[in-house]
Each structure stands twice: as C-alpha cells, then as structure tokens.
Design an enzyme around this catalytic site. Structure first.
Site, PDB file in Angstrom:
ATOM      1  N   LYS A  78       0.850  -1.199   0.000  1.00  0.00           N
ATOM      2  CA  LYS A  78       0.000   0.000   0.000  1.00  0.00           C
ATOM      3  C   LYS A  78       0.882   1.244   0.000  1.00  0.00           C
ATOM      4  CE  LYS A  78      -3.982   2.044   2.480  1.00  0.00           C
ATOM      5  NZ  LYS A  78      -4.855   1.969   3.669  1.00  0.00           N
ATOM      6  N   SER A  92      -9.952   2.160   2.563  1.00  0.00           N
ATOM      7  CA  SER A  92      -9.027   2.886   1.716  1.00  0.00           C
ATOM      8  C   SER A  92      -8.026   2.005   0.974  1.00  0.00           C
ATOM      9  CB  SER A  92      -8.260   3.889   2.561  1.00  0.00           C
ATOM     10  OG  SER A  92      -7.412   3.220   3.484  1.00  0.00           O
ATOM     11  N   SER A 140     -10.394   0.056   6.776  1.00  0.00           N
ATOM     12  CA  SER A 140      -9.707   0.153   5.482  1.00  0.00           C
ATOM     13  C   SER A 140      -9.030  -1.116   5.000  1.00  0.00           C
ATOM     14  CB  SER A 140      -8.677   1.278   5.519  1.00  0.00           C
ATOM     15  OG  SER A 140      -9.326   2.519   5.418  1.00  0.00           O
TER      16      SER A 140
END
Lengths: 484, 493, 95
Positions: free
Chosen positions: B78, B158, B182
């Site tokens: 990420k 997210s 997330s």
C-alpha cells in the site's frame, strides 16, 4: 523596600510572573537520538523524526524525564506520577511537525517554591506553578536574503523545561533575584547550563500593574527578555507604560509584546497573534508517562546539596555572615572550592581569603573560580602557614600575589624568598633596641602619654625586619622596653 | 506455469521449496499479469526491476538453504508505507515525487523474511475513504462485476488497490492499513481475506499517519492461512514506535487447528442495522450455523453504544488527521505552490496539494479541536469511545469472539454515495468499532450475493486474540468453500 | 450546532487551506451535514466517564539518552523543494 511606580493618580504596584524556558542538559533530543549540542552545521543534528518526515514517530528520552524530576525536586515541587504529552498546533517554518509536543493539562511537575535573596539582605518565597517538558523549535535566519528565510532544524526537538512562577514577584529586583536563584538551582542540579546569551535559558515576563491591595490587572507577556539587565529594564518600561495608559483613561490589551533591547522598549507582536488557537490534544503517538515511586526516590537520593541548604550550613558550621555565605554559594564550583579551603581550618579566615583575595583578584581579571591557577589546597596551605606562625598575615598577601602569578605552592615561595617569620627573640630585640635608639624624641613623647605612637614603633620594627618579625614578639618587647 | 498467479502463498512456498518453479518465475508471472490488469489502476507505481532483483536474491537464498518465512512471495505494498528510494505518495498530490530515505518497519520486516515488492498499491488519499475514489492517481476498479452488468464497481477503501490486486491475482498478498475498516471493508468488497491486528501489533513507524490512535497495519491475501503467514512477518515490537507492544509474535498459522469446540461466539444484536440487505443478514446467519455445527457455542451479546461509534470516529479521526497532516507544508518535502508570502505559500500548497475529502476532514478536525468546541466534540467523543471499549470488554466476559457482517453492502458502483459524505461514512459501521477499541478484526469472504458479488463476515477478538481469530476464520473458510473468481480473472486464467 | 461561511473561513485559515467564495459555498453545507450528524453524541450522558485517548494497553517505553541519529543532512534535505547551503528555504518570514 516595596517597589512602587509614582503615577499622576497615586502609587501603583507591579505584579510579575515569569515563564522560563530552560534547555535540559542531555546528549540527545527529547524525542530523537540526534545531538542536542549547540553550534553545528545547519541541519546536521537533525534526524528524520526531527524533520517530521512522513510516518516518523517520537520516542521519549528517559534522561530528560529524569532531569525534569530532578529539577522538580530541586524546586521543592510536587512530582506528578502521571503526565501527558499534548500537541500544540500552529504553523511556522521552524516547527516541522506543524505542532510542538508539550505538556498542557498534566505537567510532569506541579506546585513548588523557591526562596530568593534580595539586595537588602531579606528573603522572599516565590511560588512555582508548574514545570513541563516540551520540544524546542528550529531556527529561522532572516537576514541572509532580501525575500527569503533560511531554516535550520538543529534546535528542533531539543528538550526544554518550561518553568512557570506564580505572580508573586513585585519588583524588577525581585524578578532578577528570582531568575538568578532559579539559574543557580538549575546549575547546581546540572539540569540546565543557564546560559542566557546562548539562549539555553530564556525568560518571558508577565507584567501587570494595580493599585496596592486591588485585584490583578490585565497582563502583558513580554518576550525576548534574554538577560538579567533586560528583565530589569523591560519590567520598568512595561510597568510605566501600563500606568500611563490606565491613568490616561485607556485599557490594557492582554497581548504578547517583544522587548527591544536596542530601543529599550516593548512593542506589540499583534501581527503574530493572529487568532492563536493551539488546539491542544493528547499526542496519540505517545502514551501517558507514568513515574514509578522508586524512580523518583532514586533521583531524590542523588540530589546534590542545594544553594539554600549550603548557605545555611556555611553560616552554621563556619560562622559566616549571610552575605558572605551568599557570595560563596552563588556558584557550585565556588562553594566547593571554599569547602576544601575551609576544611579543618578557621572558616571565617578561609572565607576572607576566598572572597577578598582570590575572588577579588579573579574579578579584576574577569575570570571565574574555575580559571584559578591557585588550587583550593594551595590556598589552604597558605592559611596553614599563617596559623602556625610561619609567616605573618601581611607576608601572606605577598605570597598570595606570587601564587596568583605562578601557581607555585606557598611553602615553596616562602622558602625561595626567605619570607619565614623571625621568631628569634634575640634578633628582634636587637632591632627594637635600634629603633628606640634612633627615635629618642618619639620615645620621650610616648612615655609622656602619647600611647598612639606605639604603632609607629611596631611599624619601624617591621620595616627593619622586612616584615618578617613576629608581631606578637615585637609587641611584647616594645611594651617592655618603652615602659622602662 | 500459467497458473502461478492463482496459487496461494502457502502453495507457492511449497512449490518454491520443491523447485517446481523459481521466485523469479513466480514474480515474472505476476509482472505479466499486472500488465494485463493495468486498467484496474491498482498500482500507483510498479517496481518490476526491484521485484526481479529481490526474486533473484530469494532464489539464491533458497538455494543456499537460507530461505526466510515468506521468501520469494511477490506482494503489493500500500502506498502509505514509506519505501526507501521508491516514490511514496499516500495517493496525494502533496507527496507526488516524494522518495523516502527510509523503509517502514513493516516492509523492512517483510523484506527480512524474503518478500518481493511488485509495486505500490493505490488507495484513498491519506487513507481517507471507503471507495478508493479519493486517490489523486485515479479510481481503482474492482475486478468483480455484477452479473450481466459492466458497471465499474469500487474495490472498497481505503486499501482498495491492495484488495483489488490480490483479488485480480496481480500479487499474492498485500499490505494494508486499517483506521476505520480500510482493510476489512475492501477485503469484503473484493472477496478476499484481511486482518487488522490489535492496536500496537504492527509498528506504525514509516507508515504515513492518518489517525495515530486508530491506524494499524495488516495483510490481505486470498486465504486465512496466507494472512496468518504474512502477519507473522509484519508484526513485532518496534522501539521506534512508542505505541508498539513488546510481546512475542506467535506462529499464527499453527493456531489454525480447526478445533473450536466449546468456543463461545458472540453475536451482537446491535449489528442488525436498519436497511441492511436481507442477503447480508442471511450470510451472517449462515456463518452462525457453520460455527455452531463445528461445535462452537453461540451467545447473544449486546454492544449498546455501537450506534455512536461512527460519529465518535468522525470526530477523533479527523482531529488527529488535522494535526498529523500539518507537516505537509511545502517546506521540507513534497509539493510547494509559490505564494505572495509564507502564509500564502502554505495555504496554496495545502489547498492544491490535498483533495476535497482530505480538506474536508482537516476542516472538521480543526474545528472540533478549536477553542470552545474541544470539550463538546473531542472530549465528548473520547468519553463515548470509553463506553464503546467497555461494551466490548463486557461482551468478552461472555464470549471469545464476535461474529458480524463486514460491511453493510456489497461493492457499489463508482460514483455512488459521492454526494453525501455521511452516506459514504456508513460503510464503516461494522468495522470502525474495532479501531476505536483497538481490537483485532478479521474479514473473510463467505459467499456471493444474488448479483454475484462477494459478501464478507467479520470476526472481532479480544486484544491480542489474533490466534483465536485465525482458528475460527479457518473453520468458516472451510465451510464456506469460497472459490468464486471475478469473471475477468477467470478468463485470464 | 451549525457553522456559517465565516467560521469555515476562519477554520480554513487556521488549517492553512486556501478557500475561495465558491469553495466556501460548496464546503459549508457538507461540513454542516457532518457536524449535525456527529451532534447525536450530545444525546448520550457521559458524566463520570473518563475520556479514552489511546487503547494501547502498554506502558510508555523510554529510550536511553544516546546519540543514535542525526548527521544525515543529505537525507533530511533530499526531498526539499528549495535549499541553500544546507538550509531549507522559505519565503521571508516577517516578524
């Protein structure tokens, strides 16, 4: 000795509280392992944490916490077993995180007090409101470029203690006495070097005025007061300014003002005030700081003797006056020096030699006791030579002057220069006889009642013996021979 | 060889050990697949050179008998994790071009154990979002589509780039971060598994901060066991993070015994929220039945303050974020927009550098911390946070694990829920409680809805109860036997 | 509680976010929507409830006072938009 301002509408009293920022003596910064020392190349003492790179996190320096505990104990203050680091949010180029990690609602140290010594010899107790730990900011340099400022983060993140006093201070003299005493305590504790010129100790002064007995007036915070002299002047100026405004029918705005040492005035920093709203909240990167009792006790046990304790001990053990004791304890090194000199000797005599001779000479040369070429043991040895009648007090001063120049041992100087006191009664008697024979008029005058002339005879004998004759023997012999 | 990207991490490790293929071959297969699925926009930056170099080193280590726990496994990272020398943006224009001079602790741990980095995955800007539509680098597209409908769906957020990439088989696993859901919500939307461990389990050092008291890193993978393998490498005490816990990291996979006899599974009645689709309700009941038949005891529990969790979250998270994001000022790194003076430079840099959702949350956060509102909002929220935490602690006196749905809906279309921020925030209704209480939460796929979209179940555990979560999740996984693939991925295979 | 455009302008200034009139028009109702929604907390009685700031059930660890970092000006300055002679450079700060 109350300090009052004479206004057109009577007398006014000034009310002062101090906020002192003291840089904690430590190797590394409060929340990072970068060096906390002064004077390095720009941005060379900066870690990625200090530069607030994304994802960087603070880790608290154990020694800085201990220094705060030590200082709190030295200020006779309550140590809070739980304290909380909060973020004080504002934007400034030398504040990389966009917030300063500080303590707000829960400081590490609570209420305490210190005793200050005033010029008239009296003392006064000033309350300490709190002490908390916080990060220092970096430095912006504004004078290198017409339209740009340069930012150096070397100071960013260094540990500071903010020490806040109660509004107990009532005059410029008390304010400087407070600052001096606080600095002395910090230096004794070795928690801050107290160097105001380098900025490792900085004072903000809260000043208000009121009619004696009235409630507190609106205060102004004066910043950039970076010497004892500036404190004195800034308070005098600011108090006068406030009195004039109030007497002129005006109102004091609560604001931050800047001391301008060049112009000798304070001026408003309103431009910087611009809607300050620091939005304090507990720093989620740090957990509450819990102090174990055992830690606090361990620090308490290693606490050095503090200035006031030392002063009272010097007065009691050595029979010194409060004034002399105060001068001796003003610096820890000075007090330590004195103690070596005084050990096993006459305390008052030791104090006289340290204060009048040694400090006198050092002061004249702009030096401090740590620069002295005469070691404490050597000064003690000089006193021993007086005590055992090897030399007279007068000769001792000459020996001292030589020691101060060369750093030689007193015995060596006495030996080299043949300054040993003459105690041979026969030799002194010979000189006495000579002096009496050479001054028949004075002898007659003395015998007819002019007692004062005795000193003249002593002086003459001394002179002839080059100061080496033992004064007691001179006295004895002269008395005997002149009364014949 | 063509199916290398469809292997689980567990299978791939066996294959590597048996020399069925090399790490370089495994990595190359993924690099090829990444190219095919580039339209998903799952990666902000692809790092094939780094990946192949790491894979080659991995092969050498394995040949020398020195292979690490996950040696040679290609992962997506990420783009909230700082990676040394590789652009790290948090999907924000304000960090475009930023190349950290340091490696986050979590990625360092993964590399220590032999992981291969395929690239930096897309996300909502600064991890603020539930749909991956706030990224400055474009939306991520969920590889899943509704039956007979070509509408692009969100991957969740997210960590939408990570979940989409794992689902599309363009990495074997990925890192995520979870501040309000997330990891778990995107896992549910993409039909994969993910775990947010207990707060303090994974170091936050080197992870771009969103809300420090809630942020926690965790893995994504297609199976529960793969998650167990990844978390073991990611987790651990880090002296550089003061909120990191100094406790040993267990062998999570070893905890997956499949034996849950007598284990008490709590079912919180407050998670039956208004307007929840019947299919989700049904899936939840299915999960309860599976666990019951595996010998677990089902216990009804109450978490009475659940409905306050989202408002609490949307005070605390923006408050912390408003302060955490103050460092993006155009002085030391990242974007700078010149201005007439310093303040103007700050204001322009931040207004143009941050996207709308981030600006909105900074404003909310600044407001709730400001003088006069701090007690009414921020302190109030912290008090309610305590009540939510206490709810869980009481519930865990009656049960060992909680079973809930992961999200209140399946993946929705890009552009849906965009008009009203509050509507978007409701996506986190089941997950945000776990962040507020610091609990571990594991999401895994349990089935498909009538439109053919995956639905997930969530397990919430006691602090440090990850092993129990993995064990229970393993039982559900086996019972659910979720083998469905997104159509596009099926074709590619 | 609802906020007006002026308050939003002030908060934006505090947060150093430039916002023009059109931005205010758009932002204010959305912020109000969020604030009204979080308002529901006020209905809950939280007297005698201690605020909970952090859920890490661990003691704060401290580090020894040692020089372990710094001396990396190149790394610190590597990503800066403008530097000179080892300094970060910003528009002049007016005191």
């Amino acid at each position: 000795m109350t300090y009052q301002i004479q206004g057109e509408q009577g007398t006014w009293e000034v009310v002062i509280g101090m906020e002192v920022h003291a840089q904690v003596i430590a190797e590394s910064k409060l929340f990072s392992g970068a060096a906390a020392s002064f004077g390095a190349e720009p941005n060379s003492q900066v870690s990625l944490v200090d530069a607030a790179m994304p994802g960087m996190l603070p880790v608290l320096n154990e020694y800085c916490v201990e220094q705060a505990i030590r200082t709190g104990l030295g200020l006779n203050a309550k140590i809070n077993k739980t304290s909380v680091f909060e973020r004080k949010n504002y934007f400034y180029p030398d504040l990389p995180q966009g917030y300063q990690i500080s303590q707000f609602l829960h400081p590490i140290v609570g209420k305490g007090e210190i005793e200050i010594d005033l010029p008239d010899g009296t003392t006064k107790t000033i309350g300490i409101t709190r002490l908390h730990l916080e990060q220092d900011a970096g430095k912006s340099v504004h004078d290198q470029h017409p339209t740009k400022s340069y930012v150096d983060l070397n100071r960013s993140g260094c540990a500071l203690m903010e020490i806040v006093s109660e509004p107990d201070i009532r005059s410029p003299d008390e304010a400087t006495a407070y600052l001096s005493k606080l600095r002395m305590i910090l230096r004794y504790l070795d928690t801050c070097d107290g160097n105001m010129e380098e900025g490792s100790m900085r004072a903000d002064v809260n000043i208000s005025v009121r009619k004696p007995g009235a409630g507190y007036g609106t205060r102004c915070e004066v910043k950039n007061v970076n010497s004892l002299k500036a404190v004195q002047q800034a308070i005098e100026y600011e108090a006068q300014r406030q009195v004039e405004i109030i007497e002129g029918g005006g109102k004091i705005d609560q604001e931050t003002r800047l001391w301008d040492p060049a112009k000798g005035e304070t001026r408003s920093m309103r431009s910087k005030e611009e809607a300050h709203d620091y939005r304090y909240f507990p720093d989620p990167d740090l957990l509450p700081l819990h102090l174990a009792d055992s830690w606090i006790e361990r620090v308490r046990e290693t606490l050095p003797e503090l200035p006031d304790q030392k002063k009272h001990r010097f007065m009691k053990d050595f029979g010194l006056s409060a004034y002399d004791a105060n001068v001796l304890i003003a610096e820890r090194a000075r007090a330590d020096y004195f103690e070596i000199v005084a050990k096993g000797r006459d305390g008052k005599m030791a104090a006289n030699w340290v204060l009048n001779e040694l400090l006198g000479a050092l002061n004249k040369d702009g030096k401090s006791i740590t620069d002295s070429v005469i070691a404490a043991g050597q000064l003690g040895a000089l006193i021993d030579l007086i005590s055992d009648n090897t030399i007279s007090g007068k000769i001792a001063k000459d020996v001292f002057a030589e020691m101060y120049k060369s750093g030689k041992d007193p015995a060596e100087i006495v030996e080299e220069k043949g300054l040993k006191q003459v105690t041979d009664t026969g030799a002194i008697e010979k000189i006495v006889d000579e002096v009496i024979a050479e001054n028949p008029d004075n002898v007659a005058a003395y015998r007819s009642g002019k007692d004062k002339l005795f000193g003249f005879f002593v002086g003459q004998v001394m002179k002839k013996s080059q100061g080496k004759a033992n004064p007691n023997i001179i006295n004895e012999l002269l008395k005997k021979k002149l009364s014949l | 060889m063509t199916n290398l990207t469809h292997l689980t991490i567990e299978q791939a490790l066996k294959g590597l050990e048996k020399k069925d293929f090399t790490a370089v071959e495994l990595t190359q297969a993924h690099i090829d697949a990444m190219e095919k699925f580039r339209s998903l926009n799952a990666y902000i930056v692809e790092t094939p050179e780094i990946a192949l170099k790491q894979a080659a080193e991995s092969d050498k280590r394995r040949a020398g008998g020195k292979a690490g726990l996950i040696d040679g496994i290609p992962l997506g990272i990420k783009d909230l994790f700082c990676t040394q020398g590789v652009q790290t943006t948090a999907a924000s224009k304000i960090l475009e071009g930023f190349k950290p001079e340091y490696e986050s602790t979590v990625t360092s741990n993964l590399f220590r154990d032999g992981a291969v980095m395929l690239g930096k995955t897309n996300l909502d800007e600064f991890a603020m979002g539930s749909s991956n539509t706030t990224s400055a680098f474009g939306n991520v597209i969920n590889p899943w589509k509704r039956k007979n409908d070509n509408t692009d769906l969100v991957p969740g957020g997210s960590s939408g780039g990570s979940s989409a990439a794992v689902a599309a088989r363009i990495c074997m696993g990925a890192t995520g971060t979870d501040t309000g859901g997330s990891i778990r919500q995107p896992a549910a939307f993409c039909g994969i598994a993910g775990i947010k461990p207990t707060y303090g389990r994974c170091s936050r050092w080197g992870v771009v901060a969103f809300a420090s008291s809630l942020d926690q890193a965790g893995p994504f993978a297609r199976t529960v066991k793969d998650n167990a393998l990844l978390l073991r490498s990611m987790a651990g005490y880090d002296p550089k993070d003061s909120t990191s816990a100094d406790r040993p990291v267990p062998d999570y996979a070893a905890a997956m015994t499949g034996n849950i006899k007598g284990l008490k599974i709590g079912v919180p009645k407050e998670y039956r929220v208004e307007g929840m689709p019947a299919e989700i309700e049904k899936m939840w009941q299915q999960g309860i039945d599976w666990l019951k038949s595996a010998g677990a005891e089902i216990v009804d529990v109450s978490l009475p303050h659940t409905k306050y969790a989202l408002p609490v979250y949307y005070i605390i998270a923006p408050a912390e974020a408003s302060s955490n994001l103050a460092r993006y000022d155009g002085v030391r790194y990242g974007k700078r927009v010149t201005g007439e003076n310093l303040k103007d430079m700050y204001q322009k840099t931040r207004a143009q550098g941050f996207g709308e959702e981030v600006r909105r949350r900074i404003l909310v956060g600044t407001y709730v911390l400001s003088a006069g509102y701090y007690d009414a909002y921020y302190i109030k929220a912290q008090r309610v946070r305590r009540l939510i935490y206490n709810d869980f602690m009481s519930a865990f006196e009656k049960c060992d694990v909680l079973l809930t749905p992961t999200a209140p809906s399946a993946a929705f279309a890009i552009g849906e829920n965009e008009d009203d921020p509050v509507k978007m925030y409701l996506n986190d209704v089941f997950t945000v409680t776990g962040n507020l209480a610091g609990l571990p939460g594991l999401a895994l796929p349990a089935g498909l809805d009538s439109q053919g979209l995956p639905l997930g179940l969530q397990l919430l555990g006691r602090p440090w109860g990850e092993e129990t979560l993995f064990n229970v999740a393993g039982v559900i996984e086996k019972a659910a036997n979720f083998t469905a693939l997104p159509a596009s991925v099926q074709k590619a295979a | 509680m609802s906020i007006d455009k002026n308050t939003v302008r002030k908060v934006a200034s505090l947060a150093r976010l430039e916002i023009d009139e059109a931005g205010l028009e758009k932002m204010t109702p959305k912020l109000n929507g969020i604030l009204q929604w979080i308002e529901q907390l006020q209905a809950l009685n939280t007297d005698n409830v201690e605020p909970l700031a952090n859920v890490a059930n661990i003691e704060l660890k401290l580090r020894a006072d040692a020089l372990t970092d710094g001396n990396c000006a190149d790394k610190v300055l590597a990503n800066a938009p403008e530097t000179t002679a080892g300094y970060f450079v910003v528009p002049k700060v007016v005191e």
